[in-house]
Motif scaffolding. Structure first.
Motif, short mmCIF file in Angstrom:
data_model
loop_
_atom_site.label_atom_id
_atom_site.label_comp_id
_atom_site.label_asym_id
_atom_site.label_seq_id
_atom_site.Cartn_x
_atom_site.Cartn_y
_atom_site.Cartn_z
N LYS A 131 0.83 -1.21 0.00
CA LYS A 131 0.00 0.00 0.00
C LYS A 131 0.86 1.27 0.00
O LYS A 131 0.72 2.15 0.84
CB LYS A 131 -0.96 0.01 1.20
N LEU A 132 1.74 1.34 -1.00
CA LEU A 132 2.70 2.43 -1.07
C LEU A 132 2.19 3.58 -1.93
O LEU A 132 1.57 3.36 -2.97
CB LEU A 132 4.04 1.93 -1.65
N GLY A 133 2.50 4.79 -1.52
CA GLY A 133 2.16 5.97 -2.28
C GLY A 133 3.36 6.63 -2.92
O GLY A 133 3.27 7.75 -3.41
N PHE A 134 4.48 5.94 -2.94
CA PHE A 134 5.69 6.45 -3.59
C PHE A 134 6.16 5.44 -4.62
O PHE A 134 5.85 4.25 -4.52
CB PHE A 134 6.79 6.77 -2.57
N PRO A 135 6.91 5.88 -5.64
CA PRO A 135 7.29 4.99 -6.73
C PRO A 135 8.42 4.03 -6.38
O PRO A 135 9.31 4.34 -5.58
CB PRO A 135 7.73 5.95 -7.84
N ILE A 136 8.33 2.86 -6.98
CA ILE A 136 9.43 1.89 -6.96
C ILE A 136 10.04 1.89 -8.35
O ILE A 136 9.35 1.68 -9.34
CB ILE A 136 8.95 0.49 -6.58
N LEU A 137 11.33 2.12 -8.42
CA LEU A 137 12.03 2.21 -9.70
C LEU A 137 12.83 0.93 -9.94
O LEU A 137 13.46 0.41 -9.03
CB LEU A 137 12.97 3.43 -9.69
N SER A 138 12.78 0.47 -11.18
CA SER A 138 13.47 -0.77 -11.55
C SER A 138 14.89 -0.47 -12.02
O SER A 138 15.09 0.20 -13.05
CB SER A 138 12.70 -1.51 -12.65
N ASP A 139 15.84 -0.97 -11.27
CA ASP A 139 17.26 -0.77 -11.57
C ASP A 139 17.78 -2.02 -12.27
O ASP A 139 18.36 -2.91 -11.64
CB ASP A 139 18.01 -0.50 -10.26
N ALA A 140 17.55 -2.10 -13.57
CA ALA A 140 17.93 -3.29 -14.33
C ALA A 140 19.43 -3.56 -14.20
O ALA A 140 20.26 -2.68 -14.41
CB ALA A 140 17.56 -3.10 -15.80
N GLY A 141 19.74 -4.80 -13.86
CA GLY A 141 21.13 -5.19 -13.73
C GLY A 141 21.84 -4.54 -12.55
O GLY A 141 23.07 -4.60 -12.47
N THR A 142 21.05 -3.93 -11.65
CA THR A 142 21.62 -3.21 -10.48
C THR A 142 22.69 -2.20 -10.90
O THR A 142 23.66 -1.97 -10.19
CB THR A 142 22.19 -4.17 -9.42
N ALA A 143 22.48 -1.56 -12.05
CA ALA A 143 23.49 -0.62 -12.57
C ALA A 143 23.64 0.60 -11.67
O ALA A 143 24.76 1.05 -11.40
CB ALA A 143 23.11 -0.20 -13.99
N VAL A 144 22.51 1.16 -11.22
CA VAL A 144 22.59 2.34 -10.35
C VAL A 144 23.13 1.94 -8.98
O VAL A 144 23.95 2.65 -8.38
CB VAL A 144 21.21 3.01 -10.23
N ALA A 145 22.69 0.79 -8.48
CA ALA A 145 23.22 0.30 -7.20
C ALA A 145 24.74 0.17 -7.27
O ALA A 145 25.44 0.48 -6.30
CB ALA A 145 22.58 -1.04 -6.85
N ALA A 146 25.25 -0.27 -8.40
CA ALA A 146 26.70 -0.40 -8.55
C ALA A 146 27.38 0.96 -8.48
O ALA A 146 28.46 1.09 -7.89
CB ALA A 146 27.03 -1.08 -9.88
N GLU A 147 26.75 2.00 -9.05
CA GLU A 147 27.34 3.33 -9.00
C GLU A 147 27.40 3.87 -7.57
O GLU A 147 28.28 4.65 -7.22
CB GLU A 147 26.54 4.29 -9.88
N PHE A 148 26.47 3.44 -6.75
CA PHE A 148 26.47 3.82 -5.33
C PHE A 148 27.38 2.90 -4.51
O PHE A 148 27.54 3.12 -3.31
CB PHE A 148 25.07 3.79 -4.76
N GLY A 149 27.93 1.87 -5.13
CA GLY A 149 28.82 0.94 -4.42
C GLY A 149 28.09 -0.12 -3.64
O GLY A 149 28.65 -0.72 -2.72
N LEU A 150 26.84 -0.42 -4.03
CA LEU A 150 26.00 -1.32 -3.24
C LEU A 150 25.86 -2.72 -3.82
O LEU A 150 25.45 -3.64 -3.11
CB LEU A 150 24.59 -0.71 -3.12
N ARG A 151 26.19 -2.90 -5.10
CA ARG A 151 25.94 -4.20 -5.74
C ARG A 151 26.93 -5.26 -5.26
O ARG A 151 28.13 -5.01 -5.15
CB ARG A 151 26.03 -4.07 -7.26
N PHE A 152 26.40 -6.45 -4.99
CA PHE A 152 27.27 -7.59 -4.64
C PHE A 152 26.70 -8.86 -5.25
O PHE A 152 25.50 -8.95 -5.53
CB PHE A 152 27.41 -7.73 -3.12
N ALA A 153 27.56 -9.82 -5.46
CA ALA A 153 27.16 -11.11 -6.03
C ALA A 153 26.92 -12.11 -4.90
O ALA A 153 27.71 -12.19 -3.96
CB ALA A 153 28.24 -11.63 -6.97
N LEU A 154 25.83 -12.85 -5.01
CA LEU A 154 25.53 -13.85 -3.99
C LEU A 154 26.48 -15.04 -4.13
O LEU A 154 26.73 -15.50 -5.25
CB LEU A 154 24.09 -14.34 -4.12
N PRO A 155 26.99 -15.58 -3.03
CA PRO A 155 27.82 -16.78 -3.10
C PRO A 155 26.98 -17.98 -3.52
O PRO A 155 25.75 -18.01 -3.31
CB PRO A 155 28.35 -16.94 -1.67
#
Length: 225
Positions: A131-155
């Motif tokens: 029941k959210l009133g704010f947008p969820i944005l799709s970060d395909a391939g976690t590209a933006v997350a990687a720019e923030f230094g957040l992307r990691f690969a699961l073992p």
């Protein structure tokens, strides 16, 4: 009850068999070991932090509309939260807690968005279920997350456990790579500089959204730090 109180209670239920999905001891050990490995890697220490300039991004919301950070920052500060996906109950509690203070965030002239690697269809489900009133944005391939230094690969051993739970991330994210963002929350000022950053490699730990409000008050008052 604070957000962390709710998350702690949910974790206790999950680990002690009071959850719809009851993990085995081996599965729990694997999950805890993977979290500790990510903590020990020190990756969170290298993610963008307060004082850094946030990268510009343009992503699509659940309805396919393009939303850009520059346009949002032209209106006021931006609160951006990175989360794992609709399949993660900890993330859903986090989104619900943000929704509870959304009006207070917006009253301070700020915008709120969530960023996830999941597909728009899964974002629509997440918005509907929480029941959210704010947008969820799709970060395909976690590209933006990687720019923030957040992307990691699961073992590999964690991939096996998630597969056993039915969490098919390549399908959920439409991406063959088993990668995720570390949960993170940022407040970005209109000048593009990060005023607040909280990154935690332990997905069961989240800051209370109330911490955002004093930061937004300082930005509105023109106080840098």
């Amino acid at each position: 009850m604070t957000l962390q109180d709710k998350l702690d209670a949910m974790r206790d239920d999950f680990e002690n068999g009071r959850f719809p999905l009851v993990p085995t001891r081996d599965q729990l050990d694997t999950m805890q070991r993977a979290t500790q490995q990510l903590i020990d890697s020190g990756q969170a220490d290298h993610a963008l932090k307060a004082g850094d300039t946030a990268p510009d991004f343009t992503l699509r919301d659940a309805d396919g509309n393009s939303i850009g950070s520059r346009a949002l920052l032209a209106k006021g500060p931006l609160v951006a939260t990175f989360y794992r996906g609709v399949w993660c109950p900890y993330c859903n509690y986090d989104l619900q807690a943000l929704e509870e203070i959304r009006s207070e965030i917006e009253a301070r002239g700020a915008s709120l968005v969530a960023i996830s690697p999941q597909t728009p269809a899964n974002s629509r489900k997440s918005q509907r279920d929480n029941k959210l009133g704010f947008p969820i944005l799709s970060d395909a391939g976690t590209a933006v997350a990687a720019e923030f230094g957040l992307r990691f690969a699961l073992p590999d051993e964690l991939i096996a456990v998630y597969s056993q739970f039915g969490n098919d991330l390549p399908k959920i994210n439409d991406d063959p790579a088993w990668v995720l963002p570390m949960p993170a929350r940022y407040v970005i000022g209109t000048d593009g500089v990060i005023a607040y950053a909280e990154v935690n490699p332990d997905y069961t730990r989240r800051p209370d959204p109330s911490e955002l409000l004093p930061v937004l008050d300082r930005l509105r008052a023109g106080i840098v730090a």
